[in-house]
Scaffold this active site. Structure first.
Site, short mmCIF file in Angstrom:
data_model
loop_
_atom_site.label_atom_id
_atom_site.label_comp_id
_atom_site.label_asym_id
_atom_site.label_seq_id
_atom_site.Cartn_x
_atom_site.Cartn_y
_atom_site.Cartn_z
N ASP A 268 0.87 -1.17 0.00
CA ASP A 268 0.00 0.00 0.00
C ASP A 268 0.92 1.23 0.00
O ASP A 268 2.13 1.14 0.28
CB ASP A 268 -0.96 0.00 1.20
CG ASP A 268 -2.16 0.92 0.94
OD1 ASP A 268 -2.06 1.80 0.08
OD2 ASP A 268 -3.20 0.74 1.60
C1 NOJ Z 1 -3.91 3.99 0.21
C2 NOJ Z 1 -5.10 3.08 0.22
O1 NOJ Z 1 -5.12 2.32 1.42
C3 NOJ Z 1 -5.15 2.12 -0.96
O2 NOJ Z 1 -6.35 1.43 -0.93
C4 NOJ Z 1 -4.95 2.87 -2.25
O3 NOJ Z 1 -5.05 1.99 -3.34
C5 NOJ Z 1 -3.60 3.56 -2.21
N1 NOJ Z 1 -3.56 4.49 -1.09
C6 NOJ Z 1 -3.27 4.30 -3.49
O4 NOJ Z 1 -4.05 5.41 -3.59
#
Ligand code: NOJ
Length: 726
Positions: A268
């Site tokens: 993530d």
């Molecule tokens: C953080 C989020 O938890 C995730 O779901 C997302 O895909 C990423 N950021 C990228 O934006």
């Protein structure tokens, strides 16, 4: 079933990738494992041109648009030694431009085709805008509506979420053997247990037993992987004390060895560097090494250079092996071959992405009408023959343009949203007068002018024969980093409802929210109550048509609606205790001051028509551990309008070597029936679907006695049967 991850095309792509890896130097290899870009939360966009020549970029996030991605791609390809293009990824969560109902809303359709089609349309718009990879679906089981991200998932149930998970993967990736035009790679997230954040506080730790992890949280990922999902994203949280992003047990032992996942794992955003905050890594280099060694192939980051900097350190210190680097790079390059960018890295700028085209708007409308859940109706709905409708609520007017789209709607055009007011005007034409009144602010703290606008709304209500009021949450109140301890309606909205109820008029209340809000103070005071979620670009049209009976509500809840925050987490498939009881009785499993049942249970939803189930038959009342029972029944629409029944099949394993849930969904069917029509429905119950993990982590189908229910919700016990597994 063949899919892009077990096809001949995959084997060929992998072979090419293995050859290509040999041409890369170490910096270029590690560069393939780094993803840069921006986020939907910031307007700052960086391309890291200084990384191009050395080949230090493998992928981008949230850089969109055919022209822009082509330009960045060309600069990168031209400047780098081996001309390897980047994979452009983005959070395409419930639509790209044309916005679909939120995933939670979509799950309430109990129709996997709604999910598949939504993802298919989103994929097309994204693909034509330069994107080849979406960070979706989110298949985290979530049972705590304080957690803002419940809106992004498919609810509390493992079986239902698994069906939606495979539908989403098919929609995004297509069902061919390679990633074809107008499709994007899916990314199952967040691996794993992110939805179990303690207290519903986003990013918080999760404590999950191995059994629970395997029986409850893992199956939706397994289903998506089985359907061919190409990528998996790690989660931010620590699970049982080890951060998910550096957790070898979950990323290698479970994901690779147990589930046989052959695709690529991405962290993530910034989750690798956050290992230092967890106190799991000493510094960012240590964090990069730990995440990579645990099985995280690619590091997603907005600004940092975590892998580019940390992995060479790991190699020098002998902590990272070049074989592991080669394997991760091979996985990345395999995807690049598979989606065709190694041959043609560019997007055709001459074709429209069909954003908001009639076809796409129809697709989101078709989805929306299946997502709304009718919770109460004293007969006032559907509205017929109204002469003067009071339409009240900030969300019914222009403020709905953005808010009805929900969170994670980044490349939207709120001007294209059909508001509730517009929907009603279009549906009714000149025949009915519609008087709009703002009601009150939906902001958390309300607005100082609320008393005046509420008084105005009351006046309007008194002058009309029909009163429709839309209350709820702003789009930003759910989604990432939007956990709330208080999930009542924000601001003065309950005051508005009370004032409208006090007029003596019958109130039709529509709730547009990202999560179930606490409705106990008003659900029995109004004449009709409909949970309309955040249903996207055509929300207003769908809502008007549902209220006016042009279409019949057919959604059923996929998250239990709590009576109060104090009951959370509350979910239907809990274990039985030694002192089970649903009502308040001091010496049982309950609160002394609150009934234990939810306000509205999982699976619940009303219709304008009624259904009768008859001739329910089990093909056998005994089955072997590898056997199967078929359950058949006739479903009849006994009312006078067309509608859809959601037939649900629950079971209970009565005695187990581990305590078993009081009910478990094992099958469902959504059946559209004309007034008076009857249809036979057959549901399969393979014994394998009864399997669970014992204390020693053996997956077993345990012989014994079971109950089976055919039901209209998780608390419907009218049709109960027995069967035995031998
Ligand atoms: C953080 C989020 O938890 C995730 O779901 C997302 O895909 C990423 N950021 C990228 O934006």
């Amino acid at each position: 079933m063949t899919n892009i991850m077990n096809s001949k095309a995959f084997t060929e792509a992998r072979k090419k990738a293995e050859e290509k890896v040999k041409e890369l130097n170490l910096t270029e290899k590690i560069g393939q494992l780094s993803q840069f870009g921006t986020s939907i939360y910031t307007s700052e966009e960086k391309y890291f041109e200084d990384h191009f020549a050395e080949g230090k970029i493998g992928a981008y996030l949230t850089i969109i648009g055919a022209e822009k991605t082509n330009k960045v791609q060309k600069d990168l390809v031209d400047a780098s030694r081996l001309h390897i293009p980047a994979l452009f990824g983005d959070d395409v969560i419930h639509g790209f431009n044309t916005t679909f109902p939120t995933p939670l809303a979509q799950s309430c359709s109990w129709n996997p085709e709604v999910v598949r089609r939504g993802c298919e349309v989103a994929a097309k718009e994204a693909y034509r805008s330069g994107i080849k990879w979406t960070f979706s679906p989110m298949v985290d089981i979530a049972r705590d509506p304080r957690w803002g991200r419940v809106v992004e998932g498919y609810g509390e149930d493992t079986y239902l979420c698994s069906r939606m998970s495979e539908a989403a993967v098919k929609g995004y990736q297509g069902e061919g053997e390679t990633l074809e035009k107008d499709h994007v790679f899916a990314c199952m997230k967040h691996f794993i247990g992110y939805g179990a954040a303690i207290g519903g506080r986003d990013y918080n730790s999760a404590e999950i037993s191995d059994q629970h992890l395997h029986d409850v949280y893992l199956p939706p990922f397994a289903a998506g992987i089985e359907a061919g999902a190409a990528t998996v994203m790690t989660a931010f949280e620590d699970i049982n004390g080890t951060p998910a992003t550096a957790n070898k047990y979950i990323l290698k032992d479970i994901l690779r060895d147990e589930l046989g996942f052959e695709g690529m794992v991405v962290s993530d955003a910034g989750a690798t560097s956050e290992l230092t905050h967890h106190g799991f890594a000493e510094n960012e280099d240590d964090a990069a090494i730990k995440a990579f060694n645990a099985g995280c192939d690619m590091s997603m980051q907005l600004m940092g250079d975590y892998y580019n900097h940390g992995l060479p350190v790991g190699i020098n210190e002998g902590r990272v092996s070049i074989e592991d680097i080669d394997e991760s790079v091979t996985r990345v390059l395999t995807l690049k071959y598979l989606c065709g960018i190694m041959d043609d890295p560019y997007t055709d700028e001459s074709i429209s992405n069909e954003a908001f085209s009639d076809d796409h708007m129809k697709a989101t409308y078709d989805a929306a009408i299946e997502c709304a859940v009718l919770l109460e109706n004293d007969g006032i709905l559907p509205v017929r023959n109204a002469k003067r409708i009071a339409l009240i609520g900030a969300l019914a007017g222009d403020e709905g343009k953005r808010n009805l789209l929900g969170p994670w709607a980044a490349h939207i055009d709120p001007e294209k949203t059909v508001t509730v007011e517009e929907g009603f005007r279009k549906a009714l034409g000149e025949s009915t007068e519609i008087v709009y009144s703002y009601g009150c602010s939906v902001a958390d703290d309300g607005d100082e002018n609320d008393d005046n606008t509420i008084a105005e709304a009351v006046k309007v209500a008194l002058e009309c024969d029909t009163v429709v009021c839309v209350v709820g949450e702003t789009a930003g109140r759910s989604g990432e980093a939007s956990s709330y301890a208080n999930i009542h309606l924000p601001g003065n909205q309950e005051k508005l409802i009370d004032a409208l109820v006090a007029t003596g008029k019958k109130i039709i209340l529509l709730v547009s929210s990202g999560r179930p809000v606490i409705m106990t103070n008003f659900n029995k005071k109004v004449s009709a109550l409909m949970q309309v979620w955040q249903m996207g670009s055509m929300a207003g049209q769908a809502i008007a048509d549902l209220v006016l009976g042009k279409v019949n509500p057919s959604g059923h809840l996929t998250l239990s609606h709590p009576r109060s925050e104090g009951q959370i987490p509350i979910y239907y498939n809990h274990y039985n205790t030694g002192r089970p009881l649903y009502k308040t009785d001091r010496w049982k499993t309950c609160y002394r001051d609150l009934e234990s049942s939810p306000l509205y249970p999982f699976g619940y939803g009303l219709s304008y028509t009624s259904f009768e189930y008859s001739d329910i038959k089990l093909s056998a009342t005994e089955m072997a551990e590898d056997g199967e029972i078929e359950v058949s029944l006739n479903v009849k629409n006994t009312g006078d309008c067309d509608g859809a029944a959601v037939v649900q099949m629950y079971i209970r394993d009565l005695v187990g070597c581990r305590v078993r849930p009081v009910k478990e969904l094992k099958g469902f069917a959504k059946v559209w029936l004309k007034a008076g029509e009857e249809q036979k429905v057959t549901l399969r119950l393979p014994a394998s679907s009864l399997a669970f993990h014992d204390f020693y982590m053996n997956k077993i189908v345990e012989p014994g006695k079971f109950k089976l229910w055919i039901a209209e919700s998780a608390t419907d016990n009218r049709y109960e049967f027995d069967f035995i597994v031998k």
